[in-house]
Design a protein around this motif. Structure first.
Motif, short mmCIF file in Angstrom:
data_model
loop_
_atom_site.label_atom_id
_atom_site.label_comp_id
_atom_site.label_asym_id
_atom_site.label_seq_id
_atom_site.Cartn_x
_atom_site.Cartn_y
_atom_site.Cartn_z
N VAL A 101 -8.01 3.32 -0.02
CA VAL A 101 -8.12 2.32 1.05
C VAL A 101 -9.49 1.65 0.98
O VAL A 101 -9.61 0.43 1.08
CB VAL A 101 -7.91 2.99 2.43
N ASN A 102 -10.53 2.46 0.78
CA ASN A 102 -11.88 1.91 0.64
C ASN A 102 -11.99 1.06 -0.63
O ASN A 102 -12.57 -0.03 -0.61
CB ASN A 102 -12.90 3.04 0.59
N GLY A 114 -10.77 -2.35 -0.31
CA GLY A 114 -11.46 -3.18 0.67
C GLY A 114 -10.88 -3.15 2.06
O GLY A 114 -11.17 -4.04 2.87
N PHE A 115 -10.10 -2.11 2.39
CA PHE A 115 -9.49 -2.03 3.72
C PHE A 115 -10.11 -0.94 4.59
O PHE A 115 -9.63 -0.68 5.69
CB PHE A 115 -7.98 -1.79 3.59
N GLY A 116 -11.15 -0.26 4.10
CA GLY A 116 -11.75 0.82 4.86
C GLY A 116 -13.20 0.56 5.19
O GLY A 116 -13.74 -0.52 4.91
N PRO A 117 -13.89 1.54 5.77
CA PRO A 117 -15.29 1.36 6.18
C PRO A 117 -16.28 1.45 5.03
O PRO A 117 -17.43 1.03 5.16
CB PRO A 117 -15.51 2.51 7.17
N HIS A 137 -2.50 -3.72 2.98
CA HIS A 137 -3.30 -2.55 3.36
C HIS A 137 -2.55 -1.24 3.24
O HIS A 137 -3.15 -0.17 3.35
CB HIS A 137 -3.83 -2.73 4.79
N THR A 138 -1.22 -1.28 3.02
CA THR A 138 -0.48 -0.04 2.80
C THR A 138 -0.54 0.30 1.31
O THR A 138 0.00 -0.41 0.48
CB THR A 138 0.99 -0.19 3.23
N ILE A 139 -1.20 1.40 1.00
CA ILE A 139 -1.40 1.79 -0.38
C ILE A 139 -0.25 2.70 -0.83
O ILE A 139 0.10 3.65 -0.12
CB ILE A 139 -2.73 2.55 -0.57
#
Length: 329
Positions: free
Chosen positions: A114-115, A118-121, A253-255
């Motif tokens: 997710v990171n 580019g979809f995470g913190p 965003h769904t991996i």
């Protein structure tokens, strides 16, 4: 028989009278990066706002990857001394069960990917290729983690937990339980579109909610309206949260936990309904998006405790809907 019927009429009468004497109360605000709307019936003057704020703070401290000092952030950073609280343990155990039931299509250890996308913190990885993705997949898999005596053990220190796919639903449940502990029988808790409903609304009928169409232009329209009969509902979709590269390639965003890729499928939205907790249907809805349309249909056949409403694009590029066989709304 007449006496029995008379008693039944009295029960119905007083039941309706009791509900009519209750006042509809509404709370609205922001939590965990989204908005919430809470409605409940009560003749009490108890103010729940402070208690709800405390619960939000506690859940964030336990499971938010966006707070550097939270328990989950410390664990992700490699701190093996953290003793997690009951909130973390329940989310962990629910995640393990849903991971097993979905054969890994729901997997909160997908956080490192997710990171990377580019979809995470955390910082994303530029120019992701198959070699980089394969190396990151080494650190994905809920069977590679365990929880013993309040401490999390990871097979690899790089494993990164991300409970966002179940976290909203879990906070919904915690607030719902707060009302039940205070003898509030009729309520609806909604956080970021995930909902837990019990009892009836101010009109004495089951709570009604609308399922949105997957509009990418920012407009809002509804695919259907349903009633929740002491049920929870969660919706997962890729039509709003995505990234587009300069060459026009779209990443959602769904991996896919098996391939590591964040590519779009023909399934645009999955709404899952059950009498179970909202955290559960939150996890299942995410799993459906990872599975895709056909695999989700097969999954639902063997999980009749779940009802689902799916929105997808057919082979002619037309928007279509699918209801599970037990979808009775």
């Amino acid at each position: 028989m007449k006496n029995a019927l008379y008693i039944l009429i009295l029960i119905v009468f007083f039941s309706c009278s009791d509900n009519n004497s209750l006042e509809l109360k509404t709370l609205q605000g922001e939590a965990i990066g989204t908005t919430f709307s809470i409605k409940y019936l009560s003749d009490d003057t108890v103010n729940f706002e402070g208690k709800i704020d405390s619960l939000i703070t506690a859940i964030n401290k336990s499971t938010s990857t966006y707070i550097p000092t939270s328990d989950i952030s410390k664990i992700n950073d490699g701190d093996t001394t953290v003793v997690v609280d009951a909130y973390f343990q329940e989310v962990f155990n629910k995640s393990a069960r849903i991971f097993n039931e979905t054969n890994g299509d729901f997997d909160p250890t997908v956080g490192i990917l997710v990171n990377a996308w580019g979809f995470g913190p955390e910082n994303e990885i530029a120019d992701l290729d198959s070699l980089k993705i394969d190396s990151l997949l080494t650190f994905v898999g809920f069977h590679k983690v365990s929880l013993n005596n309040g401490k999390v053990k990871k097979m690899y220190p790089q494993i990164y937990f991300d409970f966002n796919a179940i976290g909203k639903g879990y906070l919904v449940d915690i607030i719902g339980r707060l009302f039940e502990q205070n003898n509030i029988a009729n309520y609806m808790v909604e956080i970021g579109g995930e909902i837990r409903a019990r009892g009836v609304n101010q009109d004495g009928v089951a709570w009604k909610i609308a399922i949105e169409n997957p509009n990418e232009d920012g407009s809002r329209s509804f695919a259907t309206v349903i009633q929740l009969h002491n049920e929870s509902i969660a919706t997962s979709g890729n039509y709003r949260k995505y990234r587009t590269t300069p060459d026009g390639k779209k990443f959602v965003h769904t991996i896919n936990t098996k391939t590591g890729y964040a590519t779009e499928s023909n399934l645009l939205s999955a709404s899952v309904i059950s009498k179970s907790d909202c955290a559960d249907v939150d996890g299942y809805a995410t799993a459906c998006m990872a599975m895709g349309l056909e695999k989700t249909k097969e999954f639902l056949k063997t999980h009749t405790e779940l009802k689902a409403f799916l929105i997808y694009i057919d082979e002619n590029d037309q928007l279509q809907t699918y209801k599970s066989e037990n979808f009775d709304n």
